[in-house]
Design a protein around this motif. Structure first.
Motif, PDB file in Angstrom:
ATOM      1  N   GLU A  48      12.094  11.380   7.777  1.00 15.34           N
ATOM      2  CA  GLU A  48      11.373  12.465   8.423  1.00 15.34           C
ATOM      3  C   GLU A  48       9.937  12.590   7.918  1.00 15.34           C
ATOM      4  OE1 GLU A  48      12.235  14.659  10.737  1.00 15.34           O
ATOM      5  OE2 GLU A  48      14.411  14.476  10.933  1.00 15.34           O
ATOM      6  N   LEU A  49       9.719  12.336   6.630  1.00 12.55           N
ATOM      7  CA  LEU A  49       8.450  12.716   6.002  1.00 12.55           C
ATOM      8  C   LEU A  49       7.481  11.570   5.775  1.00 12.55           C
ATOM      9  CD1 LEU A  49       9.793  15.246   3.322  1.00 12.55           C
ATOM     10  CD2 LEU A  49       8.899  15.738   5.609  1.00 12.55           C
ATOM     11  N   LEU A  50       7.966  10.347   5.637  1.00 16.36           N
ATOM     12  CA  LEU A  50       7.069   9.217   5.433  1.00 16.36           C
ATOM     13  C   LEU A  50       6.356   8.904   6.746  1.00 16.36           C
ATOM     14  CD1 LEU A  50       6.288   7.223   3.144  1.00 16.36           C
ATOM     15  CD2 LEU A  50       7.965   5.640   4.105  1.00 16.36           C
ATOM     16  N   LYS A  51       5.031   8.821   6.700  1.00 13.92           N
ATOM     17  CA  LYS A  51       4.215   8.623   7.902  1.00 13.92           C
ATOM     18  C   LYS A  51       3.340   7.382   7.729  1.00 13.92           C
ATOM     19  CE  LYS A  51       5.773  12.550   9.532  1.00 13.92           C
ATOM     20  NZ  LYS A  51       6.740  12.582  10.650  1.00 13.92           N
ATOM     21  N   PRO A  52       3.925   6.188   7.834  1.00 17.25           N
ATOM     22  CA  PRO A  52       3.169   4.965   7.575  1.00 17.25           C
ATOM     23  C   PRO A  52       2.020   4.776   8.562  1.00 17.25           C
ATOM     24  CG  PRO A  52       5.292   4.462   8.562  1.00 17.25           C
ATOM     25  CD  PRO A  52       5.314   5.919   8.214  1.00 17.25           C
ATOM     26  N   GLU A  53       0.973   4.097   8.083  1.00 17.36           N
ATOM     27  CA  GLU A  53      -0.177   3.792   8.928  1.00 17.36           C
ATOM     28  C   GLU A  53       0.266   2.924  10.106  1.00 17.36           C
ATOM     29  OE1 GLU A  53      -2.931   5.190   8.383  1.00 17.36           O
ATOM     30  OE2 GLU A  53      -3.058   5.656   6.240  1.00 17.36           O
ATOM     31  N   PRO A  54      -0.314   3.139  11.296  1.00 15.62           N
ATOM     32  CA  PRO A  54       0.023   2.287  12.443  1.00 15.62           C
ATOM     33  C   PRO A  54      -0.293   0.830  12.156  1.00 15.62           C
ATOM     34  CG  PRO A  54      -1.231   4.232  13.127  1.00 15.62           C
ATOM     35  CD  PRO A  54      -1.287   4.194  11.629  1.00 15.62           C
ATOM     36  N   ASN A  72       0.816  -1.216   0.000  1.00 18.16           N
ATOM     37  CA  ASN A  72       0.000   0.000   0.000  1.00 18.16           C
ATOM     38  C   ASN A  72       0.845   1.259   0.000  1.00 18.16           C
ATOM     39  OD1 ASN A  72      -2.717  -1.167   0.267  1.00 18.16           O
ATOM     40  ND2 ASN A  72      -1.987  -1.858   2.269  1.00 18.16           N
ATOM     41  N   LYS A  73       0.310   2.288  -0.633  1.00 21.49           N
ATOM     42  CA  LYS A  73       0.925   3.610  -0.538  1.00 21.49           C
ATOM     43  C   LYS A  73       0.719   4.149   0.868  1.00 21.49           C
ATOM     44  CE  LYS A  73       0.206   4.748  -5.421  1.00 21.49           C
ATOM     45  NZ  LYS A  73      -0.435   5.666  -6.386  1.00 21.49           N
ATOM     46  N   GLN A  74       1.752   4.822   1.371  1.00 17.29           N
ATOM     47  CA  GLN A  74       1.712   5.358   2.728  1.00 17.29           C
ATOM     48  C   GLN A  74       1.703   6.884   2.698  1.00 17.29           C
ATOM     49  OE1 GLN A  74       1.189   3.373   5.263  1.00 17.29           O
ATOM     50  NE2 GLN A  74       1.277   1.628   3.843  1.00 17.29           N
ATOM     51  N   PRO A  75       1.046   7.513   3.691  1.00 15.19           N
ATOM     52  CA  PRO A  75       1.038   8.980   3.750  1.00 15.19           C
ATOM     53  C   PRO A  75       2.462   9.532   3.829  1.00 15.19           C
ATOM     54  CG  PRO A  75      -0.541   8.051   5.303  1.00 15.19           C
ATOM     55  CD  PRO A  75       0.291   6.901   4.794  1.00 15.19           C
ATOM     56  N   CYS A  76       2.695  10.631   3.111  1.00 14.20           N
ATOM     57  CA  CYS A  76       4.028  11.236   3.102  1.00 14.20           C
ATOM     58  C   CYS A  76       3.886  12.757   3.075  1.00 14.20           C
ATOM     59  CB  CYS A  76       4.812  10.761   1.885  1.00 14.20           C
ATOM     60  SG  CYS A  76       6.566  11.246   1.887  1.00 14.20           S
ATOM     61  N   GLU A  77       4.569  13.413   3.992  1.00 13.39           N
ATOM     62  CA  GLU A  77       4.641  14.865   3.966  1.00 13.39           C
ATOM     63  C   GLU A  77       5.639  15.296   2.895  1.00 13.39           C
ATOM     64  OE1 GLU A  77       5.600  15.995   7.951  1.00 13.39           O
ATOM     65  OE2 GLU A  77       3.688  15.272   8.771  1.00 13.39           O
ATOM     66  N   VAL A  78       5.752  16.591   2.661  1.00 14.11           N
ATOM     67  CA  VAL A  78       6.659  17.086   1.628  1.00 14.11           C
ATOM     68  C   VAL A  78       7.590  18.128   2.238  1.00 14.11           C
ATOM     69  CG1 VAL A  78       4.960  16.644  -0.183  1.00 14.11           C
ATOM     70  CG2 VAL A  78       5.096  18.926   0.821  1.00 14.11           C
ATOM     71  N   ASP A  79       8.704  18.368   1.563  1.00 15.72           N
ATOM     72  CA  ASP A  79       9.652  19.371   2.051  1.00 15.72           C
ATOM     73  C   ASP A  79       9.030  20.757   2.054  1.00 15.72           C
ATOM     74  OD1 ASP A  79      12.160  17.980   2.651  1.00 15.72           O
ATOM     75  OD2 ASP A  79      12.127  17.421   0.541  1.00 15.72           O
ATOM     76  N   VAL A  80       9.601  21.646   2.844  1.00 19.22           N
ATOM     77  CA  VAL A  80       9.051  22.985   3.049  1.00 19.22           C
ATOM     78  C   VAL A  80       8.807  23.708   1.732  1.00 19.22           C
ATOM     79  CG1 VAL A  80       9.515  25.250   4.067  1.00 19.22           C
ATOM     80  CG2 VAL A  80      10.109  23.178   5.332  1.00 19.22           C
ATOM     81  N   ALA A  81       9.728  23.572   0.776  1.00 20.03           N
ATOM     82  CA  ALA A  81       9.623  24.301  -0.491  1.00 20.03           C
ATOM     83  C   ALA A  81       8.375  23.930  -1.275  1.00 20.03           C
ATOM     84  CB  ALA A  81      10.862  24.037  -1.341  1.00 20.03           C
ATOM     85  N   ILE A 133       0.360  15.252   2.213  1.00 18.61           N
ATOM     86  CA  ILE A 133      -0.395  15.514   0.984  1.00 18.61           C
ATOM     87  C   ILE A 133      -0.012  14.573  -0.151  1.00 18.61           C
ATOM     88  CG2 ILE A 133      -0.753  17.920   1.589  1.00 18.61           C
ATOM     89  CD1 ILE A 133       1.434  18.674  -0.406  1.00 18.61           C
ATOM     90  N   ALA A 134       0.972  13.713   0.065  1.00 25.75           N
ATOM     91  CA  ALA A 134       1.371  12.734  -0.947  1.00 25.75           C
ATOM     92  C   ALA A 134       1.207  11.326  -0.367  1.00 25.75           C
ATOM     93  CB  ALA A 134       2.818  12.961  -1.375  1.00 25.75           C
ATOM     94  N   ARG A 135       1.224  10.350  -1.263  1.00 27.33           N
ATOM     95  CA  ARG A 135       1.190   8.945  -0.842  1.00 27.33           C
ATOM     96  C   ARG A 135       2.265   8.198  -1.625  1.00 27.33           C
ATOM     97  NH1 ARG A 135      -2.913   7.946   2.523  1.00 27.33           N
ATOM     98  NH2 ARG A 135      -2.707   5.671   2.316  1.00 27.33           N
TER      99      ARG A 135
END
Length: 325
Positions: free
Chosen positions: A235-241, A195-204, A215-217
């Motif tokens: 830092e940015l990948l936020k996998p589901e528990p 599965n695709k996992q939630p991922c944040e993005v760099d500040v820019a 906002i990305a997966r």
């Protein structure tokens, strides 16, 4: 072969660099077009090594070209303290080699939201830099696949060194999935592919929003089952528990276990396979004396993983952000 010493080709390298326009940023398209022609004149040892890395990569996930002719330190300008570089700054040797070697591999690309959309980036320490920025120095820049959250992420990250840090402490760390996957059990690998996992993005890439969330997966592993591609950012990948989180933790440990450190010294040019590695940088201490660590960075796209969707792209193009979904 992860390292190629090109010292024996010093004079030919200098000759190629001298044939490039003297001021790259005045007409970058032209500069890179000339570099493409010069890339056909590289010594066979160099061109064959670049071509092989471009076609199949290697186990280490990087190629280090060592011994390129760099200006004497006193001939270089002071290490930059701001970005982007002045349009009129004359060509530097390591910028020239990024052009020629990069055009042997693919297309130099700028990202509109990053560094004012410039294609060449100066990488230098900056006081108070954000912890996710390459301008950090005294803290670890954590493992990341460059722009793993971007639909058109670069195939290669190229780093060329004009100045090392004073104490020779800074190492670029590279973790290869071709090595790390052997340390993972089949169930963990299957979960990472699943599965695709939630991922944040760099500040820019946050559009001015302080915290837009994930906002990305991104799939941590994807592509061929027998030769996986890697989408990882500590830092940015936020996998589901649950199973996903546990699998990413095992992947993280495996990448740590296979990590190699590269000390970049003046005249070194490092090419990182951005689809099969994650990379980081260890801390170092700047002196703010105009002679701090100074790297040059470019991003290269090829069509090996669909990064050139229209077929009409050109080296020097600047593209806008589309998050992976």
């Amino acid at each position: 072969m992860a390292t190629l010493d090109v010292t024996a080709h010093r004079e030919q390298m200098l000759s190629l660099a001298s044939k490039l326009p003297a001021v790259p940023r005045q007409d970058l398209y032209h500069f890179l077009d000339v570099a493409h022609k010069l890339a056909q004149e590289l010594p066979y040892e160099v061109s064959d090594t670049l071509d092989a890395f471009n076609q199949v990569g290697n186990e280490d996930g990087y190629l280090l070209l060592r011994g390129l002719p760099v200006e004497a330190d006193e001939e270089l300008p002071p290490t930059p303290t701001s970005t982007p570089a002045p349009v009129g700054r004359p060509r530097l040797n390591m910028e020239a080699f990024l052009a020629v070697f990069g055009r042997r591999l693919g297309l130099h690309t700028g990202y509109a939201e990053l560094r004012s959309g410039t294609v060449y980036h100066d990488v230098y320490p900056s006081p108070g830099a954000h912890h996710l920025s390459s301008e950090t120095s005294e803290t670890l820049l954590e493992f990341h696949t460059e722009m793993a959250y971007h639909m058109l992420q670069p195939n290669y990250v190229m780093l060329a060194c004009s100045r090392a840090d004073h104490d020779r402490r800074a190492r670029t760390l590279v973790g290869s999935i071709r090595k790390a996957v052997r340390l993972l059990d089949d169930g963990t690998v299957a979960t990472l592919y699943e599965n695709k996992q939630p991922c944040e993005v760099d500040v820019a890439f946050r559009g001015g929003v302080e915290d837009p969330g994930a906002i990305a997966r991104v799939k941590p592993l994807y592509g061929p089952q027998d030769d996986p591609l890697l989408g990882y950012d500590r830092e940015l990948l936020k996998p589901e528990p649950g199973p996903a989180d546990e699998a990413v933790a095992k992947l993280s440990q495996a990448l740590d276990d296979v990590t190699e450190g590269v000390f970049l010294t003046p005249g070194d040019l490092l090419i990182i396979d951005n689809f099969r590695t994650t990379h980081a940088r260890t801390p170092f201490t700047p002196r703010w004396d105009g002679r701090d660590r100074w790297l040059h960075r470019v991003y290269i796209r090829t069509n090996s993983h669909g990064q050139l969707p229209t077929g009409g792209e050109r080296a020097g193009d600047v593209i806008t952000f589309t998050p992976r979904r």
